[in-house]
Each structure stands twice: as structure tokens, then as C-alpha cells.
Scaffold this motif. Structure first.
Motif, PDB file in Angstrom:
ATOM      1  N   PHE A   1      65.718  83.386 133.381  1.00 32.74           N
ATOM      2  CA  PHE A   1      67.052  83.128 132.830  1.00 32.74           C
ATOM      3  C   PHE A   1      66.973  82.963 131.323  1.00 32.74           C
ATOM      4  N   ALA A   2      67.786  83.726 130.628  1.00 36.83           N
ATOM      5  CA  ALA A   2      67.993  83.583 129.190  1.00 36.83           C
ATOM      6  C   ALA A   2      69.390  84.142 128.916  1.00 36.83           C
ATOM      7  N   PRO A   3      70.313  83.326 128.423  1.00 32.18           N
ATOM      8  CA  PRO A   3      71.726  83.706 128.391  1.00 32.18           C
ATOM      9  C   PRO A   3      72.122  84.828 127.444  1.00 32.18           C
ATOM     10  N   ALA A   4      71.307  85.120 126.421  1.00 35.75           N
ATOM     11  CA  ALA A   4      71.661  86.212 125.504  1.00 35.75           C
ATOM     12  C   ALA A   4      71.457  87.553 126.216  1.00 35.75           C
ATOM     13  N   ILE A   5      72.541  88.337 126.340  1.00 40.03           N
ATOM     14  CA  ILE A   5      72.462  89.606 127.060  1.00 40.03           C
ATOM     15  C   ILE A   5      72.627  90.787 126.105  1.00 40.03           C
ATOM     16  N   ASP A   6      72.084  91.929 126.510  1.00 39.34           N
ATOM     17  CA  ASP A   6      72.181  93.146 125.707  1.00 39.34           C
ATOM     18  C   ASP A   6      73.496  93.876 126.026  1.00 39.34           C
ATOM     19  N   PRO A   7      73.766  94.995 125.351  1.00 37.03           N
ATOM     20  CA  PRO A   7      75.034  95.720 125.600  1.00 37.03           C
ATOM     21  C   PRO A   7      75.203  96.203 127.037  1.00 37.03           C
ATOM     22  N   HIS A   8      74.122  96.278 127.801  1.00 41.48           N
ATOM     23  CA  HIS A   8      74.210  96.729 129.187  1.00 41.48           C
ATOM     24  C   HIS A   8      74.511  95.594 130.149  1.00 41.48           C
ATOM     25  N   GLY A   9      74.466  94.345 129.662  1.00 34.29           N
ATOM     26  CA  GLY A   9      74.745  93.198 130.517  1.00 34.29           C
ATOM     27  C   GLY A   9      73.511  92.535 131.090  1.00 34.29           C
ATOM     28  N   ASN A  10      72.316  92.849 130.528  1.00 38.58           N
ATOM     29  CA  ASN A  10      71.059  92.280 131.018  1.00 38.58           C
ATOM     30  C   ASN A  10      70.480  91.289 130.020  1.00 38.58           C
ATOM     31  N   SER A  11      69.810  90.275 130.514  1.00 33.87           N
ATOM     32  CA  SER A  11      69.156  89.293 129.648  1.00 33.87           C
ATOM     33  C   SER A  11      68.098  89.971 128.784  1.00 33.87           C
ATOM     34  N   THR A  12      68.231  89.832 127.471  1.00 31.45           N
ATOM     35  CA  THR A  12      67.282  90.472 126.554  1.00 31.45           C
ATOM     36  C   THR A  12      65.888  89.864 126.703  1.00 31.45           C
ATOM     37  N   ALA A  13      65.798  88.539 126.593  1.00 32.65           N
ATOM     38  CA  ALA A  13      64.501  87.874 126.701  1.00 32.65           C
ATOM     39  C   ALA A  13      63.947  87.981 128.117  1.00 32.65           C
ATOM     40  N   GLY A  14      64.824  87.896 129.124  1.00 34.10           N
ATOM     41  CA  GLY A  14      64.376  88.004 130.510  1.00 34.10           C
ATOM     42  C   GLY A  14      63.755  89.350 130.811  1.00 34.10           C
ATOM     43  N   THR A  15      64.367  90.404 130.290  1.00 39.04           N
ATOM     44  CA  THR A  15      63.819  91.750 130.483  1.00 39.04           C
ATOM     45  C   THR A  15      62.461  91.886 129.816  1.00 39.04           C
ATOM     46  N   MET A  16      62.338  91.365 128.614  1.00 40.87           N
ATOM     47  CA  MET A  16      61.055  91.423 127.897  1.00 40.87           C
ATOM     48  C   MET A  16      59.976  90.658 128.649  1.00 40.87           C
ATOM     49  N   LEU A  17      60.340  89.490 129.188  1.00 36.97           N
ATOM     50  CA  LEU A  17      59.363  88.685 129.927  1.00 36.97           C
ATOM     51  C   LEU A  17      58.901  89.407 131.193  1.00 36.97           C
ATOM     52  N   LEU A  18      59.838  89.995 131.933  1.00 40.08           N
ATOM     53  CA  LEU A  18      59.465  90.715 133.149  1.00 40.08           C
ATOM     54  C   LEU A  18      58.579  91.916 132.833  1.00 40.08           C
ATOM     55  N   ARG A  19      58.852  92.573 131.730  1.00 38.97           N
ATOM     56  CA  ARG A  19      58.013  93.706 131.331  1.00 38.97           C
ATOM     57  C   ARG A  19      56.576  93.241 131.061  1.00 38.97           C
ATOM     58  N   ARG A  20      56.445  92.107 130.384  1.00 40.55           N
ATOM     59  CA  ARG A  20      55.112  91.584 130.074  1.00 40.55           C
ATOM     60  C   ARG A  20      54.387  91.130 131.343  1.00 40.55           C
ATOM     61  N   ILE A  21      55.113  90.411 132.226  1.00 38.43           N
ATOM     62  CA  ILE A  21      54.516  89.942 133.486  1.00 38.43           C
ATOM     63  C   ILE A  21      54.077  91.119 134.349  1.00 38.43           C
ATOM     64  N   SER A  22      54.924  92.125 134.447  1.00 34.47           N
ATOM     65  CA  SER A  22      54.607  93.283 135.269  1.00 34.47           C
ATOM     66  C   SER A  22      53.360  94.005 134.777  1.00 34.47           C
ATOM     67  N   ALA A  23      53.248  94.148 133.463  1.00 37.12           N
ATOM     68  CA  ALA A  23      52.084  94.827 132.899  1.00 37.12           C
ATOM     69  C   ALA A  23      50.809  94.014 133.111  1.00 37.12           C
ATOM     70  N   GLU A  24      50.907  92.702 132.940  1.00 42.62           N
ATOM     71  CA  GLU A  24      49.728  91.844 133.039  1.00 42.62           C
ATOM     72  C   GLU A  24      49.209  91.749 134.466  1.00 42.62           C
ATOM     73  N   TRP A  25      50.121  91.729 135.458  1.00 44.10           N
ATOM     74  CA  TRP A  25      49.718  91.536 136.847  1.00 44.10           C
ATOM     75  C   TRP A  25      49.825  92.810 137.708  1.00 44.10           C
ATOM     76  N   ASN A  26      50.103  93.918 137.053  1.00 38.46           N
ATOM     77  CA  ASN A  26      50.168  95.214 137.779  1.00 38.46           C
ATOM     78  C   ASN A  26      51.197  95.172 138.902  1.00 38.46           C
ATOM     79  N   PHE A  27      52.418  94.724 138.578  1.00 45.57           N
ATOM     80  CA  PHE A  27      53.465  94.573 139.574  1.00 45.57           C
ATOM     81  C   PHE A  27      54.249  95.849 139.846  1.00 45.57           C
ATOM     82  N   SER A  28      54.183  96.826 138.963  1.00 43.68           N
ATOM     83  CA  SER A  28      55.019  98.017 139.128  1.00 43.68           C
ATOM     84  C   SER A  28      54.778  98.696 140.481  1.00 43.68           C
ATOM     85  N   ILE A  29      55.868  99.128 141.106  1.00 40.85           N
ATOM     86  CA  ILE A  29      55.764  99.812 142.401  1.00 40.85           C
ATOM     87  C   ILE A  29      55.527 101.306 142.219  1.00 40.85           C
TER      88      ILE A  29
END
Length: 214
Positions: free
Chosen positions: A185-213
Motif C-alpha cells: 500500500f502506498a496512496p500515490a497513484i500513477d495516471p493508470h490508477g496504480n500505486s507508484t511505489a507499490g508497483t516499484m516494490l513488487l518489481r524489486r521483490i519479484s526480481a529478487e525472489w524469482n516470482f515471475s510466472i
């Protein structure tokens, strides 16, 4: 990929198609009670609605009301417009914390089964469809970019919250090989309606732990 209004239309259609499964009853209150009971089965306790948010959304949801009338005119909505809109907005106004969101993601990741209680909450086919929708339109117009760079089934909300479901990867020796649910959760959203910081965090977590399907 889908715009926010297209996703909202699909969600209202989902309300219509699934009212017999999760929202039993004749009145709006009875249907809403059924939905709350379903969520309670998922997370183990009762949630409440933010009545101020509900009233505000009900009075200002002009675009969603127009979408509902369009669905009604196209004979895709059996409920009356105001009834469908009321139930939809009630669901959007429920207060929920990150731990509960992550638990929902965990159950979706495990094909409808709760790995903690060992109970089946909903059918595997429903979980499969949910994950497909999360990948293809869960992040609105940036769903394709999110799939490429993060690769996790996820659903965002304009509140700034994102729910993600990481399916098990039994063949790997990585941590979380049993899968997991993630909520950020991070309340600042981008023009598409998604959390800017949340998206960045998920990208980092996914890369670090090999979460991508993918």
C-alpha cells in the motif's frame, strides 16, 4: 489492455453472474451479507464498510452508473441498475488491511485452497480465471508492462493498495517455493490508477525472489 471503466464494467457484470454463489438473497442487504460471509471465510474474521466512502461513491459514480445502463441496454445485466451499482459500490467500500489482502492472495495462489487451514474455499477453475484476469487487466492499462517486468497476477485499487498472488514453484529451491500472497500500500497513484511505489516494490521483490510466472 483494459481501461479502468472497462474493468469496472466487467466487475459489475461479475456481480450479476455470481450473485447466486456469493450473494444469496432477495434484497441488496441480503446479497451484501452473503458477500461479507464469503470474505469472512477467506480471511477468518468480519470486515466492515466505510459508510462515508460508500455514500460519496454512490452519489458521484456517474461513469459507473452509465456503464451499468449500457450493460442493461445490452441485456447483459438482469439486476436493476441501481441495485447492481449499490452492491458493487458496497464491495468497493469495505475496509481491509494488508494482512487480510495478502491472505486472499495466498488462497488465490493456491487455486482456492487455504494452505493454513487446509480447507478448499472456492473451486480451482474460479482461481484460474481470477489469475488470468489479474494478469491481463488487474493493473488496468499498464497490465502488459506489469506482466513483463513483474510477472505476478495482481489487482490494484485506486486507494493505492495492490494484491498479488504468487503461485507455487515446486521445482525451484528458492524461498517461497510454496507460493505466497503479497499486499502493498502506498496512496500515490500513477495516471493508470496504480500505486507508484507499490508497483516499484513488487518489481524489486519479484526480481529478487524469482516470482515471475513467465
Amino acid at each position: 489492455m483494459m481501461k479502468i471503466e472497462e474493468v469496472n464494467a466487467k466487475l459489475m457484470k461479475w456481480v450479476e453472474e455470481n450473485r447466486s454463489h456469493t450473494m444469496l438473497g432477495e434484497t441488496v442487504e441480503q446479497k451484501y451479507e452473503g458477500f461479507l460471509s464469503f470474505i469472512e471465510t477467506l480471511i477468518g474474521h468480519r470486515l466492515e464498510m466505510d459508510h462515508k466512502v460508500f455514500q460519496s461513491e454512490l452519489e458521484t459514480s456517474h461513469r459507473n452508473r452509465a456503464l451499468a445502463y449500457y450493460l442493461k441496454d445490452s441485456m447483459l445485466l438482469e439486476l436493476e441498475v441501481e441495485e447492481a451499482l449499490d452492491i458493487y459500490i458496497r464491495q468497493c467500500s469495505i475496509c481491509i488491511g494488508l494482512k487480510d489482502l495478502a491472505k486472499i492472495g495466498l488462497v488465490i495462489a493456491h487455486d482456492g485452497a487455504d494452505p493454513i487451514t487446509k480447507k478448499l474455499i472456492f473451486a480451482k477453475d474460479i482461481a484460474r480465471i481470477a489469475k488470468v484476469l489479474m494478469v491481463t487487466c488487474g493493473m488496468y492499462n499498464s497490465s502488459g508492462k506489469f506482466a513483463a517486468h513483474v510477472g505476478i497476477p495482481a489487482k490494484s485499487g485506486v486507494s493505492g493498495a495492490i494484491l498479488a498472488a504468487v503461485p507455487p514453484k515446486w521445482h525451484l529451491e528458492e524461498a517461497f517455493r510454496n507460493g505466497c500472497g503479497i499486499a502493498v500500500f502506498a496512496p500515490a497513484i500513477d495516471p493508470h490508477g496504480n500505486s507508484t511505489a507499490g508497483t516499484m516494490l513488487l518489481r524489486r521483490i519479484s526480481a529478487e525472489w524469482n516470482f515471475s510466472i513467465f
